[in-house]
Scaffold this motif. Structure first.
Motif, PDB file in Angstrom:
ATOM      1  N   SER A 114       0.828  -1.210   0.000  1.00 14.43           N
ATOM      2  CA  SER A 114       0.000   0.000   0.000  1.00 14.43           C
ATOM      3  C   SER A 114       0.859   1.256   0.000  1.00 14.43           C
ATOM      4  O   SER A 114       0.370   2.344  -0.292  1.00 14.43           O
TER       5      SER A 114
ATOM      6  N   ARG B  27      -6.198   6.249  -1.440  1.00 11.17           N
ATOM      7  CA  ARG B  27      -5.949   4.818  -1.561  1.00 11.17           C
ATOM      8  C   ARG B  27      -7.200   4.135  -2.081  1.00 11.17           C
ATOM      9  O   ARG B  27      -8.320   4.651  -1.947  1.00 11.17           O
TER      10      ARG B  27
ATOM     11  N   ARG C 287      -9.254   0.232  -2.492  1.00 12.67           N
ATOM     12  CA  ARG C 287      -9.364  -1.148  -2.016  1.00 12.67           C
ATOM     13  C   ARG C 287     -10.681  -1.744  -2.487  1.00 12.67           C
ATOM     14  O   ARG C 287     -11.606  -1.027  -2.893  1.00 12.67           O
TER      15      ARG C 287
ATOM     16  N   ALA D 287     -13.614  -4.287  -0.963  1.00 15.06           N
ATOM     17  CA  ALA D 287     -14.056  -4.758   0.353  1.00 15.06           C
ATOM     18  C   ALA D 287     -15.148  -5.817   0.218  1.00 15.06           C
ATOM     19  O   ALA D 287     -15.961  -5.793  -0.708  1.00 15.06           O
TER      20      ALA D 287
ATOM     21  N   ARG E 176      -8.407  -9.714  -2.060  1.00 18.21           N
ATOM     22  CA  ARG E 176      -7.981  -8.366  -2.399  1.00 18.21           C
ATOM     23  C   ARG E 176      -8.353  -7.966  -3.815  1.00 18.21           C
ATOM     24  O   ARG E 176      -8.258  -6.794  -4.174  1.00 18.21           O
TER      25      ARG E 176
ATOM     26  N   TRP F 275     -13.043   6.586   4.179  1.00 18.37           N
ATOM     27  CA  TRP F 275     -13.310   5.600   3.127  1.00 18.37           C
ATOM     28  C   TRP F 275     -14.732   5.797   2.618  1.00 18.37           C
ATOM     29  O   TRP F 275     -15.678   5.913   3.396  1.00 18.37           O
TER      30      TRP F 275
ATOM     31  N   LEU G 265      -4.832  -1.898  -8.779  1.00 22.44           N
ATOM     32  CA  LEU G 265      -4.582  -2.781  -7.637  1.00 22.44           C
ATOM     33  C   LEU G 265      -3.640  -3.927  -7.978  1.00 22.44           C
ATOM     34  O   LEU G 265      -3.339  -4.742  -7.107  1.00 22.44           O
TER      35      LEU G 265
ATOM     36  N   GLU H 283      -9.818  -1.778   6.793  1.00 21.20           N
ATOM     37  CA  GLU H 283      -9.057  -2.551   5.831  1.00 21.20           C
ATOM     38  C   GLU H 283      -9.763  -3.877   5.567  1.00 21.20           C
ATOM     39  O   GLU H 283     -10.641  -4.291   6.323  1.00 21.20           O
ATOM     40  N   SER H 284      -9.387  -4.546   4.499  1.00 18.22           N
ATOM     41  CA  SER H 284      -9.980  -5.844   4.200  1.00 18.22           C
ATOM     42  C   SER H 284      -9.672  -6.827   5.321  1.00 18.22           C
ATOM     43  O   SER H 284      -8.689  -6.692   6.051  1.00 18.22           O
TER      44      SER H 284
ATOM     45  N   GLN I 101      -6.078  -8.052   6.659  1.00 14.84           N
ATOM     46  CA  GLN I 101      -4.986  -7.219   6.162  1.00 14.84           C
ATOM     47  C   GLN I 101      -4.642  -6.168   7.213  1.00 14.84           C
ATOM     48  O   GLN I 101      -5.460  -5.318   7.537  1.00 14.84           O
TER      49      GLN I 101
END
Length: 917
Positions: A314, A379, A381, A383, A388, A401, A421, A686-687, A690
């Motif tokens: 990241s 960032r 991501r 989810a 990921r 987020w 990603l 975060e996921s 992770q």
């Protein structure tokens, strides 16, 4: 006869000598070792007899027998009991056959077995020899896999923690090498002990780094006779350790990226190499920040083959080995396609933040080799997609987020997300919150990407935060490199054909040369225990499908199947008969901690605080309980936890493992709530799994709830006396004061109620006395009335013979006539002219008349009322003399034999008026 007896005696003595000789030979202490394994605690079992080493036949060999071997060698717990010369055939004699242990013996020679002899001379083969795999003298526990965690050594029948007193990095290197875990990358002291029973290893190790195992290191007793210093010691090992930049110049801050992997330096492939990865390398080397990532510029001759594993940083990690990594199915890297980095060289330099108003025109994708002029704090991501590379698209912007609306969402937009990603190409652009509704702001709407943009926020859109959507319209994506694992079977949960999801399709996994450790990784990842085996007796499948990957070889440092090296992804990697059918030893973990279905409340708990509303936050995910990292942990997140558990509001949000460190996985990190979410799952984070945290960063809360019910102690465990924190805090004192005031008010109310009841009883007794006096007055008035009736002129004899008294019974009988009873049959003789007064209970304030409309004709009601003045009775003349030609209903009633009673109103001097019905 004597000769026969002598012969029998001789045979008996010979047999006795043979038995004694067998006992002595069979019970002798045999020297034992494990050979040709990875370390001294695994390998082929060999015993020494008559100064010669020999092997053990695998007939009836099992885990109980291998457990005795591990115990005799001081090698901890047994893992496996391989047979069929798993560690290779031995040489020389085969000393033992038909070994059968109970599992409790202290040495192998104490087990039952046939007499010791060289069984290779009677036809037994070296291809059928027994082995053992033990945990070893040392282990790492409480981390991610067998290569990280607190140091524990095996002592007698249990594991004992090692303290951090004089523990050196060289000792950690020996431990990592012994465990086959690469090299030590981190040593942390002052850690809380996992168990609080007070047992600590009473020696300090003084390894030089050259030893092959911890058992061989010099040891000294702890100073002062105790080793319980400041805490436990935690070691992290990794196959990916040192990083360097190689070039033909003298600069150490630019060049080809090389990493020390499994004992050698390997160049990293430029495929999937990103600026985020480069930033981590520069930070790790103390070279500031990355300015560019040119490809192939610094090719170094004579280097080892290029390492094709992919790192997915990241940009915030401290070391490259902390980044997520995938090696399964990675394609071979072309010669010269190596990753390179140019760092700023200034350790304190940081790039300025990018201006949000600056945007690149669509289609002008920046080259990865171009210089970086600013640092983008945003960032991206995915989810709640199970990995990921699949899930709901979320962007971190301005510290929060948020999601993307699905208006205009298509594969071109999804392609940008997947490439950004490092997840390949998009195979699905999902809409309508396929991966669940998100929370927080909806940052972007009506994206119109060309598919070539370097970042999704560079695509044309309505602008940050401008939308007309709700979270039920959140966009999602599935990328080609999204991976998932499953077993396919008609009737079993933890056995079946092993399949992997890749490039949008499920396909088979080939079994060559899948070893025991690889199978243990597969079973553990599926929640089916930690052991498995291949089943080659199952009939082949007929359906056509991809056979995606072959030649998977997991290492001890790998924590999931995705980290295991293998051949590249290929549609037909093997033949149908080589598809893997795996049977695991355990059961699949439940999706709920109790019987399904369950609610979010049942997937959250607090531990270590002494009550259900105070402690370390733990969540249930993927079949196990795990903790939450304290990064970004505040009262807003604690408030959501307390409300979800029904524990009132949050009093404190605690970090740094205030309630002790947990164990297992750290499921959530960077949790960010507003405080109004219905559950912790609705908060941004975060996921799953992770994080860059350790258990000393576990988050905790203290809620205002008062439930203090402790779970029952487990049988066989020592109960712990944990103090309940927060009892004497300010909120607790206020609650005690309010409770005391409420109790005092309750006492006062009860006292007032009892006093009121006592007054009522006293008043009732006074009224009873008044009633008795009224009855006596009635007797007197009745006598006076009789005299008045008999006096001449009051009532004429021809007008009325007697004065009737009206009652309810009379009213009921007044509607019909009956034959008058003879005077001699009447029970009472009203002919004397007396009224009969009956004692009846008196109401508190009775009305002057109790008669209803049905009792008295309306036209006569006024005339029938009796009035009194003082003690005299006055009767209306119309009632006394109704006149000739009229028949009085009162007289008719009296003649019918239904004596009624007048309502008599009494007035006693000195007392209030009382009406008697």
């Amino acid at each position: 006869m004597a000769v026969k007896m002598a012969l029998n005696g001789y045979l008996f003595l010979q047999g006795l000598c043979f038995v004694l000789l067998s006992i002595v030979v069979g019970g002798q202490a045999l020297e034992l070792r494990l050979l040709d394994g990875g370390h001294r605690c695994e390998g082929r079992v060999e015993v020494k007899h008559r100064r010669r080493w020999g092997t053990v036949n695998h007939y009836r060999w099992g885990l109980q027998d291998a457990a005795v071997v591990c115990r005799q060698l001081g090698c901890g717990d047994v893992f496996q009991a391989p047979i069929a010369s798993y560690f290779g055939p031995g040489v020389g004699p085969i000393w033992l056959f038909n070994v059968s242990c109970e599992g409790t013996e202290s040495a192998l020679h104490d087990c039952s077995h046939n007499p010791i002899r060289d069984y290779s001379r009677v036809g037994l083969l070296h291809s059928r020899e027994a082995g053992a795999v033990c945990s070893g003298f040392v282990r790492l526990v409480g981390g991610h896999g067998p290569c990280s965690g607190q140091v524990e050594v095996h002592s007698e029948e249990d594991w004992t923690p090692v303290s951090d007193g004089n523990f050196t990095f060289l000792t950690a290197q020996v431990i990592c090498a012994e465990l086959g875990c690469g090299k030590a990358v981190s040593v942390l002291g002052h850690m809380p002990f996992r168990e609080s029973d007070g047992r600590v290893w009473e020696e300090e190790f003084g390894c030089t780094g050259e030893e092959s195992e911890l058992w061989s290191c010099p040891r000294v007793p702890c100073p002062g006779g105790t080793c319980r210093h400041s805490g436990a010691v935690q070691v992290v090992c990794s196959a990916y350790t040192e990083v360097r930049l190689m070039n033909n110049s003298t600069s150490q801050c630019e060049g080809q990226v090389q990493m020390h992997i499994s004992g050698g330096w390997r160049a990293l492939c430029a495929s999937h190499w990103t600026m985020a990865n480069a930033h981590v390398v520069c930070r790790q080397l103390g070279c500031g920040v990355a300015t560019s990532t040119p490809r192939g510029t610094y090719f170094v001759e004579g280097s080892d083959p290029i390492w094709k594993a992919r790192f997915h940083c990241s940009g915030a990690e401290s070391f490259l080995w902390n980044c997520p990594m995938t090696a399964l199915g990675a394609p071979d890297c072309a010669l010269g396609n190596t990753a390179s980095v140019i760092c700023s060289g200034n350790q304190t330099q940081v790039l300025p933040q990018c201006n949000d108003s600056v945007s690149e025109p669509g289609g002008s994708a920046a080259s990865e080799g171009s210089p970086a002029s600013c640092s983008d704090s945003r960032r991206l991501r995915l989810a709640d997609g199970g990995g990921r590379c699949a899930g709901r698209v979320e962007i971190l912007h301005q510290g929060s987020w948020g999601t993307i609306c699905d208006d205009g969402w298509d594969l071109a937009d999804a392609h940008v997300v997947c490439r950004q990603l490092g997840c390949g190409q998009a195979v699905d652009a999902s809409a309508l919150a396929r991966f669940g509704a998100g929370s927080g702001p909806i940052w972007l709407d009506e994206l119109n990407c060309t598919g070539k943009e370097p970042h999704v926020w560079r695509c044309p859109s309505r602008g940050w935060g401008r939308h007309d959507c709700r979270h039920k319209e959140d966009a999602g994506v599935v990328c080609s490199e999204f991976l998932a694992l499953r077993m396919v079977s008609e009737d079993q949960e933890c056995a079946g054909w092993l399949e992997v999801f890749y490039n949008g399709t499920w396909g088979s996994v080939c079994h060559s040369p899948m070893d025991d450790f690889t199978l243990s990784i597969v079973c553990s990842q599926l929640g089916c225990g930690d052991r498995g085996q291949l089943d080659t007796s199952v009939a082949l499948r007929e359906d056509s499908r991809p056979r995606w990957v072959d030649f998977i070889q997991c290492r001890r440092t790998d924590t999931s199947l995705w980290e295991c090296p293998s051949d590249p992804w290929t549609y037909n990697s093997c033949s149908p008969k080589e598809e893997a059918y795996v049977s695991c030893a355990g059961r699949r973990n439940q999706s709920c901690p109790s019987a399904a279905p369950c609610t979010d409340k049942e997937k959250l708990r607090l531990r270590g605080g002494g009550s259900q509303c105070s402690g370390r936050v733990e969540v249930w995910h993927s079949g196990s309980w795990g903790t939450v990292c304290d990064d970004s942990w505040s009262l807003a997140e604690a408030q959501v936890v307390c409300q979800q558990l029904g524990c009132g509001h949050a009093l404190e949000a605690l970090g740094s493992a205030a309630f002790g460190p947990g164990n297992g996985s750290i499921w959530l990190d960077e949790v960010q709530c507003r405080g109004s979410e219905p559950s912790l799952w609705a908060c941004a984070a975060e996921s799953w799994g992770q994080n860059d945290c350790k258990h000393e960063e576990d988050a905790g809360v203290r809620c205002s709830g008062e439930r203090t019910t402790l779970p029952p102690a487990t049988a066989g465990t020592r109960p712990r006396s944990n103090p309940i924190p927060g009892i004497f805090s300010l909120p607790g004192i206020l609650c005690l004061i309010l409770g005391a005031l409420l109790f005092l008010v309750l006492v006062i109310l009860v006292t007032q109620l009892l006093s009121w009841r006592a007054e009522r009883r006293a008043l009732s007794r006074v009224k009873g006395a008044v009633h008795e006096a009224v009855y006596e007055e009635i007797d007197y008035l009745a006598t006076t009335k009789e005299d008045l009736l008999r006096s001449s002129g009051f009532l004429s004899d021809d007008s009325v013979s007697q004065l009737p008294y009206y009652t309810e019974e009379g009213a009921e009988d007044s509607d019909h006539k009956s034959t008058p009873e003879p005077p001699d049959q009447r029970t009472e003789a009203p002919g004397e002219g007396y009224d009969d007064a009956e004692e009846v209970p008196l109401p508190e304030a009775p009305p002057a008349s109790r008669m209803s409309e049905g009792e008295v004709p309306p036209e006569e009601e006024t005339g029938m009322r009796a009035s009194q003045t003082d003690s005299s009775l006055n009767f209306p003349r119309e009632a006394a003399d109704p006149g000739k030609g009229e028949e009085s209903p009162w007289l008719d009633q009296w003649e019918k034999g239904d004596p009624g009673y007048d309502d008599v109103e009494l007035s006693v001097p000195g007392t209030p008026s009382v009406a008697v019905p």
